[in-house]
Design a protein around this motif. Structure first.
Motif, PDB file in Angstrom:
ATOM      1  N   VAL A 273       0.652  -1.217  -0.196  1.00  0.00           N
ATOM      2  CA  VAL A 273      -0.390   0.254  -0.342  1.00  0.00           C
ATOM      3  C   VAL A 273       0.821   0.966  -0.450  1.00  0.00           C
ATOM      4  O   VAL A 273       0.760   2.310  -1.179  1.00  0.00           O
ATOM      5  CB  VAL A 273      -0.940   0.174   1.012  1.00  0.00           C
ATOM      6  N   GLU A 274       1.735   1.184   0.870  1.00  0.00           N
ATOM      7  CA  GLU A 274       2.809   2.183   1.288  1.00  0.00           C
ATOM      8  C   GLU A 274       3.104   2.265  -0.551  1.00  0.00           C
ATOM      9  O   GLU A 274       3.767   3.482  -1.056  1.00  0.00           O
ATOM     10  CB  GLU A 274       3.546   1.932   1.744  1.00  0.00           C
ATOM     11  N   ALA A 275       3.854   1.444  -1.296  1.00  0.00           N
ATOM     12  CA  ALA A 275       4.844   1.863  -2.563  1.00  0.00           C
ATOM     13  C   ALA A 275       3.646   2.371  -3.375  1.00  0.00           C
ATOM     14  O   ALA A 275       4.185   2.943  -3.928  1.00  0.00           O
ATOM     15  CB  ALA A 275       5.016  -0.100  -3.071  1.00  0.00           C
ATOM     16  N   PHE A 276       2.897   1.262  -3.544  1.00  0.00           N
ATOM     17  CA  PHE A 276       1.097   1.938  -4.218  1.00  0.00           C
ATOM     18  C   PHE A 276       1.330   4.043  -3.899  1.00  0.00           C
ATOM     19  O   PHE A 276       1.041   5.007  -4.997  1.00  0.00           O
ATOM     20  CB  PHE A 276      -0.417   1.620  -3.606  1.00  0.00           C
ATOM     21  N   ARG A 277       1.015   4.130  -2.989  1.00  0.00           N
ATOM     22  CA  ARG A 277       0.660   5.742  -2.684  1.00  0.00           C
ATOM     23  C   ARG A 277       2.056   6.693  -2.885  1.00  0.00           C
ATOM     24  O   ARG A 277       1.536   7.906  -3.329  1.00  0.00           O
ATOM     25  CB  ARG A 277       0.752   5.536  -1.265  1.00  0.00           C
ATOM     26  N   SER A 278       3.096   5.667  -2.907  1.00  0.00           N
ATOM     27  CA  SER A 278       4.512   6.706  -3.447  1.00  0.00           C
ATOM     28  C   SER A 278       4.323   7.051  -4.728  1.00  0.00           C
ATOM     29  O   SER A 278       4.859   8.300  -4.915  1.00  0.00           O
ATOM     30  CB  SER A 278       5.987   6.019  -2.201  1.00  0.00           C
ATOM     31  N   ILE A 279       4.160   5.863  -5.337  1.00  0.00           N
ATOM     32  CA  ILE A 279       4.494   5.846  -7.169  1.00  0.00           C
ATOM     33  C   ILE A 279       3.295   6.668  -7.520  1.00  0.00           C
ATOM     34  O   ILE A 279       4.044   8.029  -8.028  1.00  0.00           O
ATOM     35  CB  ILE A 279       3.528   4.659  -7.756  1.00  0.00           C
ATOM     36  N   VAL A 280       2.055   6.768  -7.054  1.00  0.00           N
ATOM     37  CA  VAL A 280       0.896   8.096  -6.909  1.00  0.00           C
ATOM     38  C   VAL A 280       1.543   8.999  -6.595  1.00  0.00           C
ATOM     39  O   VAL A 280       1.507  10.461  -7.793  1.00  0.00           O
ATOM     40  CB  VAL A 280      -0.173   7.680  -7.095  1.00  0.00           C
ATOM     41  N   ALA A 281       1.482   9.376  -5.484  1.00  0.00           N
ATOM     42  CA  ALA A 281       2.165  10.000  -5.548  1.00  0.00           C
ATOM     43  C   ALA A 281       3.589  11.495  -6.191  1.00  0.00           C
ATOM     44  O   ALA A 281       3.724  12.756  -6.539  1.00  0.00           O
ATOM     45  CB  ALA A 281       2.994  10.861  -3.627  1.00  0.00           C
ATOM     46  N   ASP A 282       4.473  10.790  -6.296  1.00  0.00           N
ATOM     47  CA  ASP A 282       5.716  11.201  -7.271  1.00  0.00           C
ATOM     48  C   ASP A 282       5.750  10.994  -9.282  1.00  0.00           C
ATOM     49  O   ASP A 282       5.908  11.860  -9.239  1.00  0.00           O
ATOM     50  CB  ASP A 282       6.645   9.979  -7.364  1.00  0.00           C
ATOM     51  N   TYR A 283       4.995  10.718  -9.050  1.00  0.00           N
ATOM     52  CA  TYR A 283       4.240  10.071 -10.683  1.00  0.00           C
ATOM     53  C   TYR A 283       3.144  10.589 -11.141  1.00  0.00           C
ATOM     54  O   TYR A 283       3.116  11.024 -12.518  1.00  0.00           O
ATOM     55  CB  TYR A 283       6.060   9.638 -11.821  1.00  0.00           C
ATOM     56  N   GLY A 284       2.301   9.841 -10.750  1.00  0.00           N
ATOM     57  CA  GLY A 284       0.937   9.914 -10.916  1.00  0.00           C
ATOM     58  C   GLY A 284       1.013   8.539 -11.501  1.00  0.00           C
ATOM     59  O   GLY A 284       1.802   7.673 -10.967  1.00  0.00           O
ATOM     60  N   VAL A 285      -0.206   7.796 -12.379  1.00  0.00           N
ATOM     61  CA  VAL A 285      -0.633   6.693 -12.835  1.00  0.00           C
ATOM     62  C   VAL A 285       0.380   6.467 -13.575  1.00  0.00           C
ATOM     63  O   VAL A 285       1.016   5.040 -13.838  1.00  0.00           O
ATOM     64  CB  VAL A 285      -1.823   6.926 -13.606  1.00  0.00           C
ATOM     65  N   LYS A 286       0.766   7.076 -14.305  1.00  0.00           N
ATOM     66  CA  LYS A 286       1.801   6.673 -15.423  1.00  0.00           C
ATOM     67  C   LYS A 286       3.256   6.444 -14.580  1.00  0.00           C
ATOM     68  O   LYS A 286       4.194   5.795 -15.450  1.00  0.00           O
ATOM     69  CB  LYS A 286       2.247   8.265 -16.325  1.00  0.00           C
ATOM     70  N   GLY A 287       3.377   6.585 -13.285  1.00  0.00           N
ATOM     71  CA  GLY A 287       4.461   6.177 -12.888  1.00  0.00           C
ATOM     72  C   GLY A 287       4.450   4.829 -12.591  1.00  0.00           C
ATOM     73  O   GLY A 287       5.701   3.768 -12.616  1.00  0.00           O
ATOM     74  N   PHE A 288       3.225   4.186 -12.561  1.00  0.00           N
ATOM     75  CA  PHE A 288       3.456   2.579 -12.509  1.00  0.00           C
ATOM     76  C   PHE A 288       4.538   1.973 -13.830  1.00  0.00           C
ATOM     77  O   PHE A 288       4.588   0.346 -13.475  1.00  0.00           O
ATOM     78  CB  PHE A 288       1.896   2.088 -12.650  1.00  0.00           C
ATOM     79  N   TRP A 289       4.420   2.610 -14.925  1.00  0.00           N
ATOM     80  CA  TRP A 289       5.232   2.323 -15.768  1.00  0.00           C
ATOM     81  C   TRP A 289       6.935   2.475 -15.805  1.00  0.00           C
ATOM     82  O   TRP A 289       7.115   2.885 -16.860  1.00  0.00           O
ATOM     83  CB  TRP A 289       4.582   2.388 -17.534  1.00  0.00           C
ATOM     84  N   LYS A 290       7.121   3.277 -15.319  1.00  0.00           N
ATOM     85  CA  LYS A 290       9.163   3.883 -14.753  1.00  0.00           C
ATOM     86  C   LYS A 290       9.682   2.595 -15.505  1.00  0.00           C
ATOM     87  O   LYS A 290       9.327   1.097 -14.584  1.00  0.00           O
ATOM     88  CB  LYS A 290       8.624   4.002 -13.297  1.00  0.00           C
ATOM     89  N   GLY A 291      10.017   3.210 -15.738  1.00  0.00           N
ATOM     90  CA  GLY A 291      11.763   2.060 -15.819  1.00  0.00           C
ATOM     91  C   GLY A 291      10.200   0.628 -17.655  1.00  0.00           C
ATOM     92  O   GLY A 291      11.535  -0.375 -17.753  1.00  0.00           O
ATOM     93  N   THR A 292       9.769   0.942 -18.079  1.00  0.00           N
ATOM     94  CA  THR A 292       9.383   0.225 -18.913  1.00  0.00           C
ATOM     95  C   THR A 292      10.507   0.019 -20.391  1.00  0.00           C
ATOM     96  O   THR A 292      10.718  -1.231 -20.746  1.00  0.00           O
ATOM     97  CB  THR A 292       7.869   0.795 -19.489  1.00  0.00           C
ATOM     98  N   THR A 293      11.074   1.037 -20.762  1.00  0.00           N
ATOM     99  CA  THR A 293      12.295   0.650 -21.058  1.00  0.00           C
ATOM    100  C   THR A 293      13.300  -0.002 -21.167  1.00  0.00           C
ATOM    101  O   THR A 293      14.076  -0.712 -22.393  1.00  0.00           O
ATOM    102  CB  THR A 293      12.917   2.244 -21.504  1.00  0.00           C
ATOM    103  N   MET A 294      13.589   0.523 -20.029  1.00  0.00           N
ATOM    104  CA  MET A 294      15.190  -0.247 -19.085  1.00  0.00           C
ATOM    105  C   MET A 294      14.726  -1.739 -19.394  1.00  0.00           C
ATOM    106  O   MET A 294      15.005  -2.852 -19.307  1.00  0.00           O
ATOM    107  CB  MET A 294      15.349  -0.321 -18.356  1.00  0.00           C
ATOM    108  N   ARG A 295      13.454  -2.313 -18.555  1.00  0.00           N
ATOM    109  CA  ARG A 295      13.299  -3.622 -18.362  1.00  0.00           C
ATOM    110  C   ARG A 295      12.584  -4.122 -19.980  1.00  0.00           C
ATOM    111  O   ARG A 295      13.791  -5.652 -20.398  1.00  0.00           O
ATOM    112  CB  ARG A 295      12.208  -3.754 -17.409  1.00  0.00           C
ATOM    113  N   LEU A 296      12.179  -3.581 -21.403  1.00  0.00           N
ATOM    114  CA  LEU A 296      12.050  -4.095 -22.179  1.00  0.00           C
ATOM    115  C   LEU A 296      13.599  -3.678 -23.179  1.00  0.00           C
ATOM    116  O   LEU A 296      13.554  -5.393 -23.814  1.00  0.00           O
ATOM    117  CB  LEU A 296      11.448  -2.609 -23.574  1.00  0.00           C
ATOM    118  N   GLY A 297      14.618  -3.372 -22.669  1.00  0.00           N
ATOM    119  CA  GLY A 297      15.760  -3.702 -23.396  1.00  0.00           C
ATOM    120  C   GLY A 297      16.322  -4.724 -23.023  1.00  0.00           C
ATOM    121  O   GLY A 297      17.105  -6.248 -23.556  1.00  0.00           O
TER     122      GLY A 297
END
Length: 298
Positions: free
Chosen positions: A240-264
């Motif tokens: 729950v804390e992780a979920f809230r911190s991601i939304v607070a830091d970046y909004g919903v788009k934050g859940f796809w942070k690192g997608t480019t790195m992970r795809l690579g």
């Protein structure tokens, strides 16, 4: 995974999966490192680049080549266990999921078998090793209190016990269930399709199938991976804390942070993993067949 109509022995699935996991983890680790750095909270005044190569180059220039492999041994050990168990459980579970009348595995059943094997791998191996890997990467850029993977395990154990080593269990299990469903399921579906079309299996087709499976997996499971990374930072956090911190830091788009790195990484890792697994099975099957024949003769 079966080869033709021949069922792969359990010991071969376990060993070939473990070998493939070690090769894949070691060869693509800098991308995993970059992805994890991006998903962790940024240090004030030091924004993290979105380009994975810039992250890797920046760490190399400022901290040296060894820093890029911080936590690598933990991931390799975990990958040996994770992929050995994942391939073994998938090969076992998919036989249970086959249609009793036709003996075939539908696309939906392939995904279900992959999901079940992902849950098994998460509980047995993935969560604790991912926790240590992530804690080491996070600690290296902040407090620097962990001297090694072993020291991190001992420190976390002393401070929080077993629950500390299983931080992010919910997020990791969700990620593993969905990731393994799409990775193993997609690969199996592609192989079955090629078998029906009489397309010969080779290193090229194995690598291509694995890469496609990696792309599908990444796009479908990235939010779970981001939540897991936040949960498993050096100090840890609840789901729950992780979920809230991601939304607070970046909004919903934050859940796809690192997608480019992970795809690579997953384009390469999917190809490397399944190609290495197929090679391992091809090498180990005759060996164990000979041993079995010898034992039966005696």
């Amino acid at each position: 995974m079966s080869h033709g109509d021949e069922k792969t022995p359990a010991i071969v699935s376990l060993l070939a999966g473990g070998i493939a996991g070690a090769i894949e983890a070691a060869s693509t680790y800098p991308f995993e490192f970059a992805k994890t750095r991006v998903q962790l909270r940024e240090q004030k005044g030091i924004p993290t680049p979105k380009n994975p190569f810039k992250v890797v180059l920046g760490v190399y220039r400022n901290e040296g080549i060894r820093a890029l492999y911080k936590g690598c041994s933990s991931l390799v050990v975990g990958s040996v266990a994770k992929d050995g168990i994942r391939f073994l459980s998938f090969d076992t579970i998919k036989d249970l999921f086959k249609d009793p009348e036709t003996g075939t595995l539908s696309p939906l059943r392939s995904l279900a078998a992959g999901s079940a094997s992902g849950v098994v791998a998460s509980f047995v191996a993935v969560t604790p090793t991912e926790r240590i890997k992530t804690a080491l990467i996070d600690d290296a850029r902040t407090e620097r209190r962990f001297r090694s993977g072993r020291h991190a395990v001992v420190t976390i154990w002393r401070e929080t016990g077993i629950p500390g080593l299983y931080r992010g269990l919910a997020g990791t299990t969700l990620k593993q269930a969905t990731a393994t469903a799409f990775r193993m399921g997609t690969y199996n579906i592609l192989k079955d399709f090629e078998s029906r079309k009489q397309i010969k299996q080779s290193t090229v087709t194995n690598f291509a199938n694995g890469s496609v499976a990696g792309i599908v997996t990444t796009l479908m499971t990235q939010p779970f991976d981001t939540i897991k990374t936040r949960c498993q930072s050096s100090r840890g956090a609840s789901t729950v804390e992780a979920f809230r911190s991601i939304v607070a830091d970046y909004g919903v788009k934050g859940f796809w942070k690192g997608t480019t790195m992970r795809l690579g990484r997953t384009v390469l890792s999917g190809g490397i993993l399944f190609t290495s697994y197929e090679w391992g099975v091809a090498l180990l099957n005759p060996t164990f067949a000979t041993v079995k024949t010898t034992i039966l003769k005696d």
